[in-house]
Scaffold this active site. Structure first.
Site, PDB file in Angstrom:
ATOM      1  N   GLU A 110     -11.397  24.088   7.090  1.00 38.88           N
ATOM      2  CA  GLU A 110     -10.164  23.761   6.366  1.00 38.88           C
ATOM      3  C   GLU A 110      -9.448  22.644   7.095  1.00 38.88           C
ATOM      4  O   GLU A 110      -9.681  22.427   8.276  1.00 38.88           O
ATOM      5  CB  GLU A 110      -9.234  24.986   6.328  1.00 38.88           C
ATOM      6  CG  GLU A 110      -9.777  26.142   5.536  1.00 38.88           C
ATOM      7  CD  GLU A 110      -8.998  27.424   5.829  1.00 38.88           C
ATOM      8  OE1 GLU A 110      -7.770  27.360   6.002  1.00 38.88           O
ATOM      9  OE2 GLU A 110      -9.649  28.472   5.906  1.00 38.88           O
ATOM     10  N   LYS A 112      -6.203  21.097   8.876  1.00 38.86           N
ATOM     11  CA  LYS A 112      -5.055  21.650   9.596  1.00 38.86           C
ATOM     12  C   LYS A 112      -3.821  20.882   9.146  1.00 38.86           C
ATOM     13  O   LYS A 112      -3.629  19.723   9.493  1.00 38.86           O
ATOM     14  CB  LYS A 112      -5.266  21.516  11.100  1.00 38.86           C
ATOM     15  CG  LYS A 112      -4.256  22.288  11.924  1.00 38.86           C
ATOM     16  CD  LYS A 112      -4.739  22.379  13.370  1.00 38.86           C
ATOM     17  CE  LYS A 112      -3.819  23.275  14.202  1.00 38.86           C
ATOM     18  NZ  LYS A 112      -2.530  22.663  14.460  1.00 38.86           N
ATOM     19  N   ASP A 114      -0.058  19.732   8.883  1.00 36.83           N
ATOM     20  CA  ASP A 114       0.945  19.577   9.926  1.00 36.83           C
ATOM     21  C   ASP A 114       2.340  19.764   9.336  1.00 36.83           C
ATOM     22  O   ASP A 114       2.918  18.852   8.771  1.00 36.83           O
ATOM     23  CB  ASP A 114       0.804  18.184  10.550  1.00 36.83           C
ATOM     24  CG  ASP A 114       1.351  18.157  11.949  1.00 36.83           C
ATOM     25  OD1 ASP A 114       1.661  19.228  12.488  1.00 36.83           O
ATOM     26  OD2 ASP A 114       1.467  17.046  12.506  1.00 36.83           O
ATOM     27  N   TYR A 221      -3.356  29.356   3.602  1.00 36.41           N
ATOM     28  CA  TYR A 221      -4.686  29.376   4.217  1.00 36.41           C
ATOM     29  C   TYR A 221      -5.170  30.741   4.691  1.00 36.41           C
ATOM     30  O   TYR A 221      -6.286  30.856   5.162  1.00 36.41           O
ATOM     31  CB  TYR A 221      -4.757  28.380   5.374  1.00 36.41           C
ATOM     32  CG  TYR A 221      -3.674  28.558   6.413  1.00 36.41           C
ATOM     33  CD1 TYR A 221      -3.695  29.620   7.297  1.00 36.41           C
ATOM     34  CD2 TYR A 221      -2.637  27.638   6.503  1.00 36.41           C
ATOM     35  CE1 TYR A 221      -2.709  29.782   8.230  1.00 36.41           C
ATOM     36  CE2 TYR A 221      -1.640  27.793   7.437  1.00 36.41           C
ATOM     37  CZ  TYR A 221      -1.679  28.865   8.302  1.00 36.41           C
ATOM     38  OH  TYR A 221      -0.696  29.026   9.228  1.00 36.41           O
ATOM     39  N   LYS A 308      -8.922  18.986  16.912  1.00 34.15           N
ATOM     40  CA  LYS A 308      -7.825  18.024  16.732  1.00 34.15           C
ATOM     41  C   LYS A 308      -8.395  16.629  16.538  1.00 34.15           C
ATOM     42  O   LYS A 308      -9.218  16.183  17.337  1.00 34.15           O
ATOM     43  CB  LYS A 308      -6.927  18.019  17.984  1.00 34.15           C
ATOM     44  CG  LYS A 308      -6.094  19.274  18.137  1.00 34.15           C
ATOM     45  CD  LYS A 308      -4.849  19.193  17.262  1.00 34.15           C
ATOM     46  CE  LYS A 308      -3.963  20.396  17.403  1.00 34.15           C
ATOM     47  NZ  LYS A 308      -2.833  20.291  18.255  1.00 34.15           N
ATOM     48  N   CYS A 402      27.051  -5.886  22.745  1.00 31.34           N
ATOM     49  CA  CYS A 402      26.227  -6.307  21.624  1.00 31.34           C
ATOM     50  C   CYS A 402      25.443  -7.575  21.971  1.00 31.34           C
ATOM     51  O   CYS A 402      26.022  -8.548  22.444  1.00 31.34           O
ATOM     52  CB  CYS A 402      27.118  -6.558  20.404  1.00 31.34           C
ATOM     53  SG  CYS A 402      26.196  -7.173  18.984  1.00 31.34           S
ATOM     54  N   CYS A 405      26.984 -10.495  19.605  1.00 33.00           N
ATOM     55  CA  CYS A 405      28.366 -10.977  19.631  1.00 33.00           C
ATOM     56  C   CYS A 405      29.104 -10.582  20.902  1.00 33.00           C
ATOM     57  O   CYS A 405      30.284 -10.862  21.054  1.00 33.00           O
ATOM     58  CB  CYS A 405      29.122 -10.477  18.403  1.00 33.00           C
ATOM     59  SG  CYS A 405      29.498  -8.716  18.494  1.00 33.00           S
ATOM     60  N   CYS A 420      27.852  -1.516  17.396  1.00 32.41           N
ATOM     61  CA  CYS A 420      28.712  -2.657  17.687  1.00 32.41           C
ATOM     62  C   CYS A 420      29.898  -2.548  16.730  1.00 32.41           C
ATOM     63  O   CYS A 420      29.725  -2.579  15.520  1.00 32.41           O
ATOM     64  CB  CYS A 420      27.967  -3.962  17.453  1.00 32.41           C
ATOM     65  SG  CYS A 420      29.091  -5.367  17.428  1.00 32.41           S
ATOM     66  N   CYS A 426      30.376  -9.926  13.807  1.00 29.48           N
ATOM     67  CA  CYS A 426      29.027  -9.810  14.363  1.00 29.48           C
ATOM     68  C   CYS A 426      28.021 -10.296  13.313  1.00 29.48           C
ATOM     69  O   CYS A 426      27.902  -9.707  12.241  1.00 29.48           O
ATOM     70  CB  CYS A 426      28.788  -8.353  14.757  1.00 29.48           C
ATOM     71  SG  CYS A 426      27.218  -8.041  15.548  1.00 29.48           S
TER      72      CYS A 426
END
Ligand code: AMP
Ligand code: ZN
Length: 664
Positions: A110, A112, A114, A221, A308, A402, A405, A420, A426
């Site tokens: 099957e 897996k 996530d 499952y 995996k 920033c 600016c 900022c 800006c």
């Protein structure tokens, strides 16, 4: 028919349609008809509380609030899985278990999935509880939230055992995840990081009607219980499917580890074509008798092993860290990497998310870092290879000002991002805001694109969006790649945007957290910008769907003297800052709850007028036909494939004339 019989019949019908749509992915009724039936059921149930059923399809919309999730002990423990990473690991596992059982071995392979694991309990075919995995011994009771997930059957069909638990994974498919994120980014909220965390976070939301809005799915499952009359894992998957559960078709019964490897190799290549995330394959001994002989270790079954998939991961050097300033002023740190191949593309940059993330991983310039491509589109750094850290390396000092600016950054308590605060001075914020203003869903200014906006700002021709309306052809002609014709189009496009209706202007202003829907709500409720600007906090939060966060953001926006001046200028130029009297007079709710698709060529009204009529009367316009579509307004030359799809989904096709009669 008695009311009771009617209620039972409607429930059965709705369950069936739900199943066809969400488990089989093949709708058998239009959304409109579904809604009509649902409303009918809700009305009958309200009239007859004596027939209440916690598993009625009417319960799917949610509404139940869970303040504290109750802890429940799993009747049968939820184990973890041992992991393997190579063919050798799998062969070792096979050798180990072969010594412990009699007879030949078959395996069920099957995928897996996530997401977040869940255990569902059914009694007499009814869902009675849903519990998260927790620590495997006990988890949280999240039944109210799980009921809103449409692929979870509330009532089973077929020949099911009297009582059993079934285990599965709650996942958030990419499509829904990306859509949720688009909406969040649009209104200046931070996007969710990945589907898995978003799925598991969803299970713990307090308001189940919020969960109902998320496009979660439940993939099953494993069945556990006694007297189930099932002898193999593969059979249990088939049975679960026949009782109405969503069990992915990928599962395969095989006779050897070689075949297991074929399955793994196939899905390692093809898993990216699946609509949801997977991180491996689970191999299970098929025969349940043999499973019992093999039993469990302290942590995991001996009869199963997870393989995996190799995380698509590489290591490379972090050359520099740069900081991007977004339209809302949010700062995003970005890693500039030594270019490297990863999952078929060359990766040069990775997101570092925020200051906490950099500190947590102690990421430093010059480090060799591990980069991974997960569910997200932008790769991320998952760890530093400390063995390769240069001797003179210094911890990263997050910027305090920033980069664009030089204003000192701020960080609000509880927020991950630095900002900022130089809203009006800006550059990236100014440019981003104007780009949002002209975008398609906002003012939709034809002939003006994002790059030209940046040029206009950099050439000091405009400083905010109201300046657009003073631009002249002479000013824009000298710009790069600007010809007579494109300059004309640009000026014409700006002029035409003065006709854009108020609700879209409101959205275009770019008030944080005011997305398209909220803008529509506010426009409809207050009718003019003055009324919104004068609304108090208390008044705002009393408007449907307007919460404290939005209210505060609206207040802040209109508190700014600069914003007020910009709005006054927009008014002077003739931009729509209130719902037009004509529109007010023409607005109704008669089409509320209906989704329309407009297709073909029309004679009496234009396509745009048609769309406007739909919206003015409370309906919604969608660009493609789906199970959710209620009507297709068909003009001449409607495409044959559209027609076929409409017929298949049983969507009503109406003519221009018929539509106009509906709204007359
Ligand atoms: P792990 O969390 O790595 O220990 O892996 C165990 C988890 O994998 C289980 O708790 C399940 O939630 C999840 N899982 C996903 N797909 C499957 C599957 N097809 N069979 C069994 N477990 C699965
Ligand atoms: Zn700045």
């Amino acid at each position: 028919m008695t009311s009771k019989e009617q209620i039972l019949q409607l429930r059965e019908e709705l369950n069936k349609h739900n199943y066809n749509y969400y488990v089989l992915d093949s709708p058998s009724i239009s959304d409109y008809d579904f809604d009509i039936k649902l409303k009918k059921l809700q009305a009958l149930e309200a009239k007859h509380p004596e027939f209440f059923d916690a598993n009625s399809p009417s319960q799917r919309v949610g509404g139940e609030i869970t303040k504290n999730f109750e802890t429940l002990v799993h009747e049968q423990r939820m184990y973890s899985l041992d992991n393997s990473y190579s063919k050798e690991d799998l062969l070792d596992w096979e050798t180990r278990i072969k010594k412990m059982v009699d007879g030949d071995l078959q395996f069920t392979c099957e995928l897996k999935y996530d997401g977040a694991s869940i255990s569902l309990t059914y009694e007499n075919g009814n869902l009675i509880k849903a519990v998260t995995r927790g620590d495997g011994v006990q988890g949280d009771n999240v039944t109210a939230n799980i009921k809103t997930i449409r692929s979870v059957p509330l009532q089973l069909k077929g020949d099911f055992p009297e009582r059993f638990d079934i285990r599965g994974e709650i996942v958030l498919p990419y499509e829904g995840f990306n859509k949720m994120n688009e909406e969040r980014i649009e209104i200046g909220e931070e996007p969710y990081r990945n589907p898995r965390n978003t799925a598991s976070g969803s299970l713990k939301l307090q308001d189940s009607s919020e969960v109902a809005k998320r496009p979660l799915e439940c993939l099953l499952y494993s069945i556990v219980g006694s007297n189930l009359n099932i002898t193999t894992q593969f059979e249990s998957l088939e049975k679960a499917r026949s009782w109405g559960f969503k069990v992915p078709q990928a599962a395969k019964l095989v006779n050897s580890i070689d075949e297991v490897f074929e399955f793994i190799n196939y899905w390692d290549k093809h898993r990216h074509e699946l609509p949801y995330e997977t991180d491996g394959v689970v191999v299970k001994v098929n025969n349940l008798q043999q499973q019992e002989e093999l039993g469990y270790t302290a942590k995991a079954p001996r009869w199963a092993i997870a393989y995996k998939f190799k995380a698509e991961q590489v290591s490379t050097r972090l050359n520099t860290i740069s900081y991007q300033v977004g339209r809302t002023g949010a700062i995003t740190p970005v890693a500039n990497l030594e270019p490297v191949e990863l999952a078929g593309t060359t990766v040069k940059r990775a997101s570092l998310h925020n200051a906490d993330q950099i500190e947590k991983l102690d990421i430093r310039v010059g480090d060799e870092v591990f980069v991974e491509k997960g569910g997200e589109i932008i790769p991320k750094i998952i760890a530093v290879d400390l063995t390769k850290r240069p001797e003179n390396s210094q911890p990263t000092q997050y910027i305090t000002h920033c980069p664009e600016c030089e204003t000192e950054l701020v960080r609000t308590e509880g927020e991950a991002q630095h900002y900022c605060p130089n809203y009006n001075g800006c550059k990236p914020q100014i440019i981003g805001r104007i780009q949002h203003f002209i975008s398609r869903k906002a003012m939709d200014i034809e002939g003006l694109g994002g790059e030209t906006v940046a040029l206009l700002v950099n050439e000091n021709l405009i400083h905010n969006y109201s300046d657009l309306y003073e631009l002249t052809k002479e000013q824009v002609l000298p710009l790069e790649r600007m010809a007579e014709k494109s300059a004309d189009n640009l000026i014409k496009g700006i002029e035409q945007s003065k006709q854009v209706p108020f609700e879209r202007v409101l959205y275009a202003l770019g008030v944080r957290y005011v997305g398209e829907t909220v803008a529509k709500k506010l426009a409809k409720h207050y009718k003019s910008i003055e009324a919104i600007a004068e609304a108090s906090h208390d008044h705002l939060i009393n408007v449907d769907e307007i919460g404290v966060k939005i209210a505060e953001s609206v207040l802040e926006f209109f508190n700014s003297q600069t914003n007020r001046e910009i709005i006054n200028r927009l008014r002077d130029f003739g931009v729509q800052l209130e719902i037009s009297a004509e529109k007010l007079a023409n607005q109704t709710n008669i089409l509320e709850g209906n989704i329309f698709v407009v297709s073909g060529v029309f004679h009496i009204v234009s396509r745009d007028e048609l769309k406007k009529l739909i919206e003015d009367n409370g309906g919604k316009v969608s660009s493609s036909i789906s199970g959710k579509t209620n009507y297709i307004v068909a003009g001449d030359n409607m495409g044959p494939s559209k027609k076929e799809k409409a017929e298949k989904l049983q969507v009503s096709i109406i003519s221009e004339q018929e539509f106009l009669e509906m709204v007359q």
